[in-house]
Design a protein around this motif. Structure first.
Motif, PDB file in Angstrom:
ATOM      1  N   GLY A  41     -54.985 -26.086   1.881  1.00  0.00           N
ATOM      2  CA  GLY A  41     -55.541 -26.820   0.765  1.00  0.00           C
ATOM      3  C   GLY A  41     -55.998 -28.223   1.131  1.00  0.00           C
ATOM      4  N   GLY A  47     -59.198 -26.859   6.278  1.00  0.00           N
ATOM      5  CA  GLY A  47     -58.756 -26.787   4.895  1.00  0.00           C
ATOM      6  C   GLY A  47     -59.944 -26.734   3.948  1.00  0.00           C
ATOM      7  N   ILE A  48     -59.678 -26.522   2.674  1.00  0.00           N
ATOM      8  CA  ILE A  48     -60.784 -26.392   1.736  1.00  0.00           C
ATOM      9  C   ILE A  48     -60.845 -27.558   0.767  1.00  0.00           C
ATOM     10  CG2 ILE A  48     -60.758 -23.892   1.876  1.00  0.00           C
ATOM     11  CD1 ILE A  48     -59.516 -24.021  -0.973  1.00  0.00           C
ATOM     12  N   ALA A  49     -60.037 -28.578   0.985  1.00  0.00           N
ATOM     13  CA  ALA A  49     -60.052 -29.767   0.133  1.00  0.00           C
ATOM     14  C   ALA A  49     -59.836 -29.413  -1.328  1.00  0.00           C
ATOM     15  CB  ALA A  49     -61.367 -30.532   0.305  1.00  0.00           C
TER      16      ALA A  49
END
Lengths: 277, 307
Positions: A41, A47-49
């Motif tokens: 996250g 990560g996907i921010a």
């Protein structure tokens, strides 16, 4: 259950039994869960921010897509392109399911130790099935669109592989769990492997197999929505067109129609499957 | 030793035996004819040229040789990074789905909740099951843009239906003993759930989450349809747009290998979670999930009957 129930330590009367300490597996698992979730996250390379505040901030934004939702264009159901798209989706799903069911059955039987004639075939088929299953339908679709051109055929092929994956997986799980009695009696009466499969294995898995095939049809119907986005036909084509052109009122009309169709087919298919089993 | 009389009798008996008539003959015919009609109705009207089908094997082989003869290994870093982005989307999506489906699962379990609530909860779950990921993705893109987060949320929301339904089924299968025990000591509704339901269902529910994660890895390719990141987007660009076939060969291989590796690890974890540390209970032989499937990891062999 991962709770260890073997050792209840003797306790003095009136005292609460001591809670057993969590197993190393439970502790490690929890740490891993949190670590992976944070890593996935977080806002970095892999990560996907993910951010919760963004959800709350952005949901209130006015944007054309949601304004289109407010004046949804229900007339779209009756337009020529949309109706053709629905018909094509049904054709694709039907053909792919039937072909997939035919090809998937032997793959399912050979995917289990019971059904495979020998170990080589078993290992071969098992690995082939794993690879077929590891490739998403969209990737099949984009490959076949590039290889043979846009149209219905790439869509049918993508759904065909998807059907094989689902049917082979579910049916072979059923084969693993069947009653061994009929198999033994078939062998005892001198049946060849093929005869054994025909008389002892197939009758046991047939109801499940048919049920899985119907289920695959539902999946194919839903899956066909995405294929049009890469040019592989079906209802996704008009959907993608309206999306690209920003004609959101029309897009939502198609979405609503598609949802209703899927919902009705799901209910019908589930009722049928319940009767089968 | 068999006497001639018994031999004779046996032969006569076997001649007298009339094979029982096969049941369901009418049913069988109905099904066969329906399938044939469906097949011919669809294949005769579908918009596919025969010449295309005939060219298919040749072209498939041709493009596969472009991909793997030999693959362009310079994109391996890019492909791995994209695949990890896909894994991240799938994981976050699964966590979102887990958090949202957990309460819904309890509401949809018949042994804990009253009928009207169960009915309502099931309809909500059915709704999420019926909508394909791409629709949720289109719904989220205006808010979040073409970003992996939109995909993660789309995957998460569309997983709610399946995980919720399967959670409800796990809850319905619990041993009622502990439930009664907590009730007998004066435990309220929430206490009953906390102390008797959750300890019983948690291993299986966590296994469900992991299983759904495996499926979501595959479903995350849906991002490629709109270009929102991950390995799906990379493959769509390589194959569909820039025609970098050698690069696509590498990306495809990376995707398959990592997917299978994660499946294997996740499958082991699932079995360990369900089996527990001591009891060697057989919980099925599957390492990998079926693609796209929205149903359970071999809990029962008729998992689809009650959807």
């Amino acid at each position: 259950m991962s709770v260890d129930q073997r050792s209840a330590p003797p306790t003095a009367p009136g005292r609460r039994p001591r809670k057993p300490p969590p197993t190393p597996f439970a502790v490690g698992g929890t740490v891993l869960l949190v670590a992976v979730t944070l890593a996935a996250g977080w806002d970095w390379t892999y990560g996907i921010a993910f951010s919760l505040t963004e959800i709350f901030e952005n949901f209130t934004n006015v944007n054309p897509a949601y304004e289109g939702l407010l004046n949804i264009d229900l007339e779209r159901f009756r337009s020529e392109t949309v109706r053709a798209g629905f018909a094509e989706t049904f054709q694709m799903a039907t053909i792919a399911t039937m072909l997939g069911a035919v090809v998937g059955l032997p793959l399912a039987l050979f995917n289990s130790v019971t059904g495979a004639p020998n170990r080589t075939v078993y290992l071969l088929v098992k690995n082939v099935n794993s690879v077929i299953r590891a490739i998403p339908d969209l990737v099949y679709a984009v490959f076949f669109v590039a290889a043979i051109g846009r149209g219905t055929l790439p869509g049918v092929l993508a759904l065909f592989f998807l059907s094989i994956a689902v049917i082979a997986k579910l049916t072979s799980d059923t084969v693993d769990g069947i009653d061994q009695g009929p198999i033994e009696s078939a062998r005892a009466s001198g049946a060849s492997h093929l005869q054994m499969v025909r008389t002892a294995v197939l009758p046991q898995v047939l109801p499940n197999y048919v049920s899985f095939t119907l289920y695959t049809f539902e999946i194919n119907l839903r899956g066909s929505a995405v294929l049009g986005f890469v040019g592989a036909g079906g209802i996704g084509e008009p959907l993608n067109n309206y999306y690209q052109r920003g004609q959101y009122d029309r897009m939502w009309g198609v979405v609503l129609g598609f949802f209703l169709v899927v919902f009705v087919v799901d209910r019908l298919s589930i009722a049928l499957r319940k009767r089968l089993l | 030793m068999t006497t001639p009389t018994t031999d004779d009798q046996a032969r006569r008996r076997s001649q007298d035996i009339v094979r029982p008539e096969k049941p369901f003959a009418r049913f069988r015919w109905t099904v066969t004819i329906t399938l044939l009609v469906l097949w011919f109705a669809t294949t005769s009207t579908v918009d596919i040229e025969l010449s295309n089908i005939l060219e298919l094997p040749e072209r498939t082989v041709f493009y596969l040789t472009l991909m793997y003869g030999p693959p362009d290994l310079t994109v391996i870093g890019q492909a791995t990074e994209a695949m990890f982005e896909s894994l991240a989307m799938a994981w976050v999506g699964t966590m979102v789905a887990a958090a949202l489906s957990f309460p819904l699962g309890f509401l949809a379990a018949q042994n804990l909740t009253r009928r009207p609530t169960v009915f309502a909860a099931r309809q909500v779950l059915n709704f999420f099951r019926a909508v394909p990921e791409i629709i949720f993705l289109i719904l989220f893109i205006p808010i979040f843009g073409l970003r992996p987060m939109a995909v993660a949320l789309a995957l998460g929301i569309s997983s709610i239906g399946t995980i919720g339904k399967l959670t409800a089924e796990v809850i319905e299968g619990i041993d009622p003993g502990p439930l009664e025990a907590v009730a007998a000591t004066g435990g309220g509704r929430l206490q009953r759930i906390r102390w008797s339901v959750i300890p019983q269902v948690m291993p299986e529910v966590v296994a469900l989450w992991l299983y759904r994660f495996e499926i979501n890895i595959r479903n995350s390719a849906v991002a490629g349809a709109v270009g929102a990141g991950g390995i799906g987007t990379l493959l769509v660009r390589q194959i569909g747009q820039i025609r970098d076939w050698a690069g696509a060969g590498t990306s495809l291989a990376v995707m398959i290998l990592i997917t299978l590796a994660v499946d294997t690890i996740s499958g082991r974890l699932r079995r360990r979670i369900i089996r527990g540390p001591t009891r060697p209970v057989d919980v099925g032989t599957d390492d990998q999930p079926h693609d796209e499937g929205r149903d359970p990891p071999g809990r029962s062999h008729t998992p689809l009957a009650s959807t």
